[in-house]
Design a protein around this motif. Structure first.
Motif, PDB file in Angstrom:
ATOM      1  N   HIS A 130       0.851  -1.191   0.000  1.00 27.73           N
ATOM      2  CA  HIS A 130       0.000   0.000   0.000  1.00 27.73           C
ATOM      3  C   HIS A 130       0.887   1.242   0.000  1.00 27.73           C
ATOM      4  O   HIS A 130       2.067   1.178   0.330  1.00 27.73           O
ATOM      5  CB  HIS A 130      -0.960   0.009   1.197  1.00 27.73           C
ATOM      6  CG  HIS A 130      -0.309  -0.328   2.513  1.00 27.73           C
ATOM      7  ND1 HIS A 130      -0.032  -1.620   2.910  1.00 27.73           N
ATOM      8  CD2 HIS A 130       0.144   0.463   3.515  1.00 27.73           C
ATOM      9  CE1 HIS A 130       0.549  -1.608   4.100  1.00 27.73           C
ATOM     10  NE2 HIS A 130       0.685  -0.352   4.492  1.00 27.73           N
ATOM     11  N   GLU A 150       2.555   4.173   1.276  1.00 28.84           N
ATOM     12  CA  GLU A 150       2.938   4.600   2.626  1.00 28.84           C
ATOM     13  C   GLU A 150       4.462   4.715   2.625  1.00 28.84           C
ATOM     14  O   GLU A 150       5.121   4.019   1.860  1.00 28.84           O
ATOM     15  CB  GLU A 150       2.498   3.517   3.627  1.00 28.84           C
ATOM     16  CG  GLU A 150       2.184   3.998   5.018  1.00 28.84           C
ATOM     17  CD  GLU A 150       1.425   2.937   5.815  1.00 28.84           C
ATOM     18  OE1 GLU A 150       1.998   1.861   6.057  1.00 28.84           O
ATOM     19  OE2 GLU A 150       0.272   3.178   6.173  1.00 28.84           O
ATOM     20  N   ASP A 199       7.073   3.662   4.363  1.00 28.87           N
ATOM     21  CA  ASP A 199       7.968   2.506   4.449  1.00 28.87           C
ATOM     22  C   ASP A 199       7.719   1.500   3.318  1.00 28.87           C
ATOM     23  O   ASP A 199       8.611   0.762   2.924  1.00 28.87           O
ATOM     24  CB  ASP A 199       7.914   1.822   5.826  1.00 28.87           C
ATOM     25  CG  ASP A 199       6.547   1.299   6.212  1.00 28.87           C
ATOM     26  OD1 ASP A 199       5.558   1.640   5.537  1.00 28.87           O
ATOM     27  OD2 ASP A 199       6.465   0.547   7.197  1.00 28.87           O
ATOM     28  N   GLU A 200       6.513   1.502   2.777  1.00 32.10           N
ATOM     29  CA  GLU A 200       6.185   0.581   1.675  1.00 32.10           C
ATOM     30  C   GLU A 200       6.680   1.117   0.326  1.00 32.10           C
ATOM     31  O   GLU A 200       7.175   0.364  -0.500  1.00 32.10           O
ATOM     32  CB  GLU A 200       4.667   0.400   1.585  1.00 32.10           C
ATOM     33  CG  GLU A 200       4.053  -0.305   2.773  1.00 32.10           C
ATOM     34  CD  GLU A 200       3.920  -1.807   2.568  1.00 32.10           C
ATOM     35  OE1 GLU A 200       4.246  -2.292   1.478  1.00 32.10           O
ATOM     36  OE2 GLU A 200       3.486  -2.481   3.517  1.00 32.10           O
ATOM     37  N   HIS A 254      -4.038  -2.444   5.875  1.00 30.55           N
ATOM     38  CA  HIS A 254      -4.765  -1.180   5.878  1.00 30.55           C
ATOM     39  C   HIS A 254      -4.597  -0.510   4.523  1.00 30.55           C
ATOM     40  O   HIS A 254      -3.669  -0.797   3.775  1.00 30.55           O
ATOM     41  CB  HIS A 254      -4.332  -0.243   7.015  1.00 30.55           C
ATOM     42  CG  HIS A 254      -2.857  -0.181   7.248  1.00 30.55           C
ATOM     43  ND1 HIS A 254      -2.266  -0.414   8.472  1.00 30.55           N
ATOM     44  CD2 HIS A 254      -1.818   0.063   6.409  1.00 30.55           C
ATOM     45  CE1 HIS A 254      -0.963  -0.305   8.374  1.00 30.55           C
ATOM     46  NE2 HIS A 254      -0.649  -0.023   7.131  1.00 30.55           N
ATOM     47  N   ASP A 270       2.341  -5.525   6.790  1.00 34.75           N
ATOM     48  CA  ASP A 270       2.259  -5.186   8.214  1.00 34.75           C
ATOM     49  C   ASP A 270       1.527  -6.220   9.064  1.00 34.75           C
ATOM     50  O   ASP A 270       1.414  -6.033  10.287  1.00 34.75           O
ATOM     51  CB  ASP A 270       1.552  -3.835   8.387  1.00 34.75           C
ATOM     52  CG  ASP A 270       2.299  -2.690   7.727  1.00 34.75           C
ATOM     53  OD1 ASP A 270       3.534  -2.724   7.697  1.00 34.75           O
ATOM     54  OD2 ASP A 270       1.630  -1.757   7.230  1.00 34.75           O
TER      55      ASP A 270
HETATM   56 FE   LIG Z   1       1.465   0.077   6.500  1.00 38.99          FE
END
Ligand SMILES: [Fe+2]
Ligand SMILES: [Fe+2]
Length: 242
Positions: A70, A72, A74-75, A136, A155
Motif C-alpha cells: 500500500h 505509505e 515505508d512501503e 490497511h 504489516d
Molecule cells: Fe502500513
C-alpha cells in the motif's frame, strides 16, 4: 543504521534495518531471479541503508519489479530512488494503488495488477492478491510467491524490537500483544476491522504458506495457514466488536 541480510526461503533475501527512533525493524524482501523483485521500497530517508542491503545480494541496477502492499512511506516512499537507479524497474501494485496514487506521484507509471495476476520472474512466480483494508489502505494487496509458498504479508503480524530474521515460534501472540500495546499510543487503530477482514485472512490461509515474510518483526517458517487463522481470530476478538 545497518541492513542485515538473510535468506529466509529459496532466493528470498530479507533486508532488515532496525531503526532506533521507531524501535522497530523495517524489512524488505528481495527475490533474486531473472527479473529481480523487491518487496517494499523502504523509507526514502533510509534508502542508502536499503541499497546497501540489496547490493549484498545483486547489482541493484538489475531490479525489475518494485512491489509494495500500500502507498505509505515505508512501503513505497523510496520508489523514485529505485526507479532512478534501475532503468528497467517498474512499480508493481494494485490497480487502485496505481490509479489513485502512484501514477501521479512517481516518476514512471506502475504496473497495475488485477487480483490473482501473476508476475513470472524466472523460477519464482509472484501472485498478486488484492486485499483492500488488510492490513490497511483501500489500495492494499499482498504478493504470494507460489513456487515455495512464501507470503509477503506486509504489516500483518507486526512485532516491535529487533527480533531474529526467521523464527519457528508462535508469531501470533507477539502480534496480539503489540496490537494491545499500540492501542494505547498515538499510532493506534492501524488495522481496521471491515466486512472484508475475516474473509481476506481466510483466503490467505487457504494458500497454505510455508513462510510468512513480515515487514516488522521475525519472518515465520511453519504452518502459515494456522497462523493466519489464529490472527483472524485475534482480530475478531480484539477489534470485531469494537
Ligand atoms: Fe502500513
Ligand atoms: Fe509497514
Amino acid at each position: 543504521m545497518k541492513a542485515n541480510v538473510s535468506e529466509i526461503a529459496r532466493g528470498v533475501h530479507r533486508i532488515s534495518t532496525f531503526h532506533p527512533d521507531f524501535g522497530i525493524q523495517f524489512n524488505q524482501f528481495l527475490i533474486a531471479d531473472d527479473e529481480p523483485f523487491l518487496m517494499h521500497t523502504g523509507m526514502r530517508r533510509m534508502f542508502e541503508c536499503t541499497l546497501d542491503g540489496v547490493r549484498q545480494v545483486l547489482d541493484p541496477t538489475r531490479l525489475r519489479w518494485i512491489g509494495f502492499s500500500h502507498f505509505e512511506a515505508d512501503e513505497s516512499g523510496a520508489l523514485d530512488r529505485w526507479l532512478a537507479l534501475a532503468p528497467r524497474a517498474e512499480a508493481a501494485c494494485s490497480f487502485v494503488g496505481a490509479v489513485v496514487s502512484v501514477n501521479d506521484t512517481a516518476e514512471r507509471p506502475a504496473r497495475a495488477l488485477a487480483d490473482g495476476e501473476v508476475l513470472a520472474i524466472g523460477t519464482h512466480r509472484m501472485r498478486f492478491l488484492a486485499t483492500p483494508h488488510v492490513p490497511h489502505g483501500w489500495d492494499a494487496g499482498l504478493f504470494f510467491e507460489e513456487t515455495d509458498r512464501t507470503l509477503l504479508c506486509s504489516d500483518l503480524f507486526f512485532r516491535g524490537g529487533d527480533p531474529p530474521a526467521l523464527s519457528e515460534d508462535d508469531i501470533v501472540a507477539p502480534a496480539r500483544d503489540a496490537m494491545r500495546e499500540g492501542a494505547k499510543g498515538p499510532l493506534a487503530n492501524d488495522i481496521p476491522y471491515t466486512p472484508y477482514t475475516d474473509a481476506t485472512l481466510q483466503r490467505l490461509a487457504a494458500l497454505e504458506p510455508r513462510t510468512l515474510a513480515t515487514m516488522h518483526g521475525s519472518s515465520y517458517r511453519g504452518d502459515g495457514a494456522r497462523a493466519l487463522r489464529e490472527l483472524a481470530a485475534v482480530l475478531r476478538t480484539e477489534l470485531g466488536n469494537a
